[in-house]
Write an enzyme that holds these catalytic residues in place. Structure first.
Site, PDB file in Angstrom:
ATOM      1  N   SER A 117     -60.995  27.714  32.367  1.00 50.90           N
ATOM      2  CA  SER A 117     -59.800  28.384  31.847  1.00 50.90           C
ATOM      3  C   SER A 117     -60.193  29.309  30.709  1.00 50.90           C
ATOM      4  O   SER A 117     -61.225  29.126  30.074  1.00 50.90           O
ATOM      5  CB  SER A 117     -58.817  27.354  31.306  1.00 50.90           C
ATOM      6  OG  SER A 117     -59.314  26.784  30.109  1.00 50.90           O
ATOM      7  N   ASP A 118     -59.364  30.301  30.445  1.00 48.19           N
ATOM      8  CA  ASP A 118     -59.528  31.009  29.182  1.00 48.19           C
ATOM      9  C   ASP A 118     -59.122  30.025  28.083  1.00 48.19           C
ATOM     10  O   ASP A 118     -58.459  29.014  28.342  1.00 48.19           O
ATOM     11  CB  ASP A 118     -58.694  32.288  29.143  1.00 48.19           C
ATOM     12  CG  ASP A 118     -59.299  33.312  28.174  1.00 48.19           C
ATOM     13  OD1 ASP A 118     -60.017  32.900  27.238  1.00 48.19           O
ATOM     14  OD2 ASP A 118     -59.069  34.515  28.352  1.00 48.19           O
ATOM     15  N   CYS A 119     -59.572  30.308  26.851  1.00 47.06           N
ATOM     16  CA  CYS A 119     -59.488  29.258  25.843  1.00 47.06           C
ATOM     17  C   CYS A 119     -58.057  28.992  25.425  1.00 47.06           C
ATOM     18  O   CYS A 119     -57.317  29.917  25.097  1.00 47.06           O
ATOM     19  CB  CYS A 119     -60.392  29.604  24.677  1.00 47.06           C
ATOM     20  SG  CYS A 119     -62.099  29.635  25.273  1.00 47.06           S
TER      21      CYS A 119
END
Ligand code: NAG
Ligand code: NAG
Ligand code: NAG
Ligand code: NAG
Ligand code: NAG
Ligand code: NAG
Ligand code: NAG
Length: 798
Positions: A311-313
């Site tokens: 995932s993006d953060c």
């Protein structure tokens, strides 16, 4: 020693320890590899005898043994990017988040600079490197970066998993992250991705393997952000309209297949990348990181990813808290992401909520196991478990080496684009231009040149430093900073240019104007920069060069036309050696050959359509012009693919092939395309490429390139195809290949393109089928004055 000074020393020590976390003078970790027999002997764990360390088993079997030995809580812990490991079974902590967009970076805590490794080579930003249109350069940079990364890993200050490159297509020139990307053409972006990823990942001699899940990796790359992510924070006239955490990119299926997904497909299928990152935005109201069709269906199913999806953060937190998707609780959020196929969470949501979600029955423990296996297998391929002896000898001498600094300089030289050169004002000469002036907010640029996702560079060569090699240089900024809000600084700049033999005006943007989380309001140079340019240019007696630092195009219509400006050079953001490269180009030591990977639109383009309109094609009802060279037919300042040289080149097509014939099996149907009402409509419009035999290249085009100039030069031949006329929604033209070639003055070189008609002459229909239209296509060679084109016939036999 008084007690108070002892106290002061203790305090200092405490601070030093705290600071040590950011500036390590000791390694971030102290193990060489997990299955090292000696590692945990003292603690009584005979690690080499654990099944997951058994080298006679496949990586998959070993990862399965490891997963089977974990508790539910340990599994949840290990599915987070910054985890504590599972010490009970010998798994140390690992931080998955490192970055290497254009050099090893310290964004993401997995890699750090400090006493052990003070800096790493900072190559040009990708938009500049892309302008070289040189695939071997893209790969060479990836190789240099991964060598430095491996050396840093050996020294204990970098991870092995790098979340780079950024391969989102630049749909709108306002996008703040343009500098991180390879531009607006999906095919060029895809080829950049494939080469950079292979440069980062491939172990020499093991580029392919029977079982791709056992293919060793030098470091692991990651293509991001999947998908249709290209709005960061768009404000119009000071009003916040939308940001990336709330935007739903409602792209048509046609645009998804043709533009937004294509580079990712190439990255996975041709680059064999080991990771893909999903983005913050939604598509049609569904967060990409919770979209099973996009993750499990497309990436893992259709494209067969060998690796992990991350995932993006804080993406899952964003889904729950900002997007309030389906009124999710955090437990619902982690369950949707895991069920969609998300194998690794950047940050803490999986770690906090997944165990409980499993106990509530929202996720199956088996799906957690499968995600973990995807993660562990990548670490095994990297040698995290068993070591990777071929790289053991890499150390500090391999970082910031002369070879890498030279490559950084060369990359910047290859990426610089010459946009205007009236009367051959450039190159300057060391005889005539001994005393020059450089003015403008970027005259002394240093950190501006390395953009974002940078690390600590080895050293900077600013434009003024670079030019001092060739001439005596005087300077004045003319502006306090890039915003250039105070016109009183202009006069001192005008004064220094008056007596100079040549004037360089270094203007443009920086991360205060275009950056992650910050889209541009307009295409203009900020503040009084235009006034500085006008006044400095008028006051100069010698040649005037406008030197532009930016990622997206800027509005320079006036200066392109102005007789006061002799030359315009786009430096992009050229990396730590940028100033040396600029000077080499301005003084003709290097003959520029870079070409624009993005369209430079006129200033008023962006007032014609909102940034949030995802369509690439024009929307006539709303008056929106199309986007990118593929669909925008209006006037431009400089077109995609534009760039001059100190030499001139002419093209000729020498191959006789002018047609291709494909066979459509008798039981298959022609595809329906829509034609405008004045067009000729052939009996069979075309065929879906999935219905044709497409595995062989079937077109060869030889282009001979003659250098008619007086100096040696490099020319990139960009090949486009134009679909038959009258097909509604077809692109104006599209890139099908490109090659750069060095041609000595007066000489001719031949470049050969081997093409696959299914890939290069096909279009994506309104229903998102990829179809090969029959009839007369056109092949276009080059952009601008020397472009040539010829018809190319496609027939279908039943
Ligand atoms: C995108 O589609 C979603 C779901 O249909 C809708 O809720 C949202 O308003 C749309 N957003 C835009 C910007 O069109
Ligand atoms: C700089 O100026 C001095 C004095 O005018 C001159 O001797 C010298 O050659 C110049 N240097 C360069 C690099 O042109
Ligand atoms: C512009 O700069 C001058 C000189 O530094 C200063 O005196 C003046 O106050 C500045 N004006 C503004 C509007 O900031
Ligand atoms: C900016 O764009 C507008 C409209 O395209 C044009 O008229 C103007 O001259 C441009 N400004 C500069 C400085 O080129
Ligand atoms: C250019 O595109 C616009 C928008 O779709 C269209 O209305 C116009 O007819 C096109 N012009 C030409 C010359 O094709
Ligand atoms: C329709 O197709 C013809 C060619 O067959 C072309 O000349 C014309 O510009 C097209 N019109 C539109 C509106 O696209
Ligand atoms: C492409 O880049 C490579 C690596 O830097 C370089 O050796 C080669 O000369 C470049 N090709 C051209 C045509 O400039």
């Amino acid at each position: 020693m008084s007690s108070s000074s002892l106290y002061a020393i203790l305090l200092l020590l405490a601070f030093a320890t705290l600071a040590g976390a950011k500036d390590p003078s000791t390694p971030l970790y102290n193990y060489k590899y997990v299955c090292d027999a000696n590692r945990l002997k003292a603690g009584g764990l005979d690690i080499a005898n654990l099944a997951y360390c058994d080298k006679t088993l496949s990586y998959f079997q070993r990862a399965k043994h490891l997963t089977d030995s974990l508790t539910l809580a340990e599994k949840a812990q290990l599915l987070g990017s910054l985890n504590k490991g599972a010490p009970r079974v010998g798994i140390p902590r690992y931080n998955w988040w490192s970055e290497a967009l254009h050099g090893v970076s310290n964004v993401g805590d997995g890699s750090k600079f400090g006493k052990i490794v003070p800096g790493a080579t900072s190559f040009p930003t990708p938009i500049t490197t892309t302008s070289s249109f040189n695939e071997s350069l893209w790969k060479a940079i990836g190789q240099a970066v991964s060598t430095e990364a491996r050396a840093m890993n050996n020294l204990g200050v970098a991870g092995l998993t790098f979340w780079s490159p950024n391969i989102n297509v630049v749909r709108d020139p306002r996008w703040g992250r343009t500098l991180e990307t390879p531009g607006e053409d999906p095919y060029v972006v895809g080829r950049y991705a494939v080469n950079y990823v292979r440069g980062l990942q491939d172990v020499e001699g093991q580029e392919t393997a029977k079982d791709p899940n056992s293919r060793p990796l030098k470091v692991a790359a990651c293509c991001k952000h999947y998908a249709a992510y290209d709005v960061d924070k768009w404000t119009d006239k000071g009003n916040m309209l939308i940001d990336r955490f709330h935007f739903s990119a409602n792209a048509t299926e046609q645009d998804m297949v043709e533009t937004f997904l294509r580079p990712f497909e190439m990255c996975v299928k041709d680059g064999d990348v080991s990771s893909v990152m999903c983005s913050y935005n939604n598509i049609w109201g569904i967060p990409t990181c919770a979209d099973a069709r996009l993750l499990r269906g497309t990436i893992r199913g259709d494209w067969n990813l060998h690796g992990y999806i991350v995932s993006d953060c804080d993406s899952i937190e964003t889904i729950v808290q900002s997007q309030k998707f389906l009124d999710d609780t955090p437990y619902d959020g982690v369950a949707q992401a895991l069920n969609a196929g998300l194998d690794m969470d950047c940050m803490y949501y999986y770690q906090k909520y997944l165990e409980s979600a499993a106990l509530q029955g929202l996720v199956k423990e088996r799906d957690m196991d499968n995600a973990l296996i995807n993660d562990f297998v990548v670490l095994m391929r990297l040698g995290w478990f068993d070591g990777q002896p071929v790289y053991d000898s890499l150390n500090a001498k391999d970082i910031c080496s002369k070879e890498h600094l030279d490559l950084a300089t060369d990359a910047a030289r290859q990426g610089i684009v010459l946009l205007k050169n009236n009367g051959n004002a450039l190159p300057l000469s060391t005889d005539k231009h001994k005393n020059i002036a450089i003015v403008g907010p970027h005259a002394q640029a240093t950190s501006v040149m390395i953009g974002n996702y940078a690390g600590v560079p080895c050293k900077y060569v600013s434009p003024i430093d670079g030019l001092k090699v060739y001439a005596n240089v005087t300077t004045q900024m003319g502006c306090a900073d890039v915003f250039c809000k105070n016109e009183t600084f202009i006069f001192p700049a005008v004064r220094v240019v008056r007596n100079a033999d040549a004037t360089i005006i270094a203007v443009g943007l920086d991360l205060n104007v275009e950056a992650e989380g910050l889209d541009r309001l307009n295409l203009d140079l900020p503040g009084y920069q235009n006034m500085l340019i006008r006044q400095a240019a008028q006051a100069s007696k010698g040649p005037v060069v406008l030197l532009i630092f930016s990622a997206g195009g800027v509005n320079v219509t006036e200066f392109h036309k102005s007789n006061d400006i002799d030359a315009i050079v786009w430096a992009g953001y050229p990396g730590e050696q940028g100033g040396a490269a600029i000077a080499d180009v301005l003084y003709g030591k290097h003959n520029p050959g870079g070409k624009l990977p993005i369209t430079w639109y006129p200033g008023d383009y962006v007032s014609q359509l909102p940034m949030t309109s995802m369509n690439l094609r024009p929307i006539d009802e709303l008056g929106y012009p199309g986007r990118t060279y593929k669909f925008y037919n209006g006037s431009v300042i400089y077109p995609f693919g534009y760039g001059l040289s100190y030499a001139q080149f002419t093209y000729a097509v020498t191959s006789p092939q002018k047609m291709v014939s494909k066979k459509l099996a008798f039981n298959l149907h022609c595809v329906q395309l829509s034609f405008n009402n004045t067009a000729y409509v052939p009996p069979c419009h075309g065929a879906r490429i999935s219905d044709l035999a497409c595995d062989q290249d079937d077109i060869t085009i030889d282009v001979s390139v003659t250098n008619t100039g007086k100096v040696d030069g490099t020319e990139t031949v960009i090949l486009f195809s134009r679909p038959p006329q009258g097909i509604v929604g077809a692109p104006i033209k599209q890139v099908i290949g490109f090659q750069s070639v060095s041609v000595a003055a007066g000489k001719t070189e031949v470049v050969t393109f081997s093409l696959n008609s299914c890939k290069t002459l096909s279009i994506v229909t309104g229903s998102a089928y990829v179809a090969l239209p029959t009839g007369q296509h056109t092949i276009v060679v080059g952009t601008g004055g020397n472009a040539i084109e010829f018809p190319f016939q496609v027939t279908l036999k039943k």
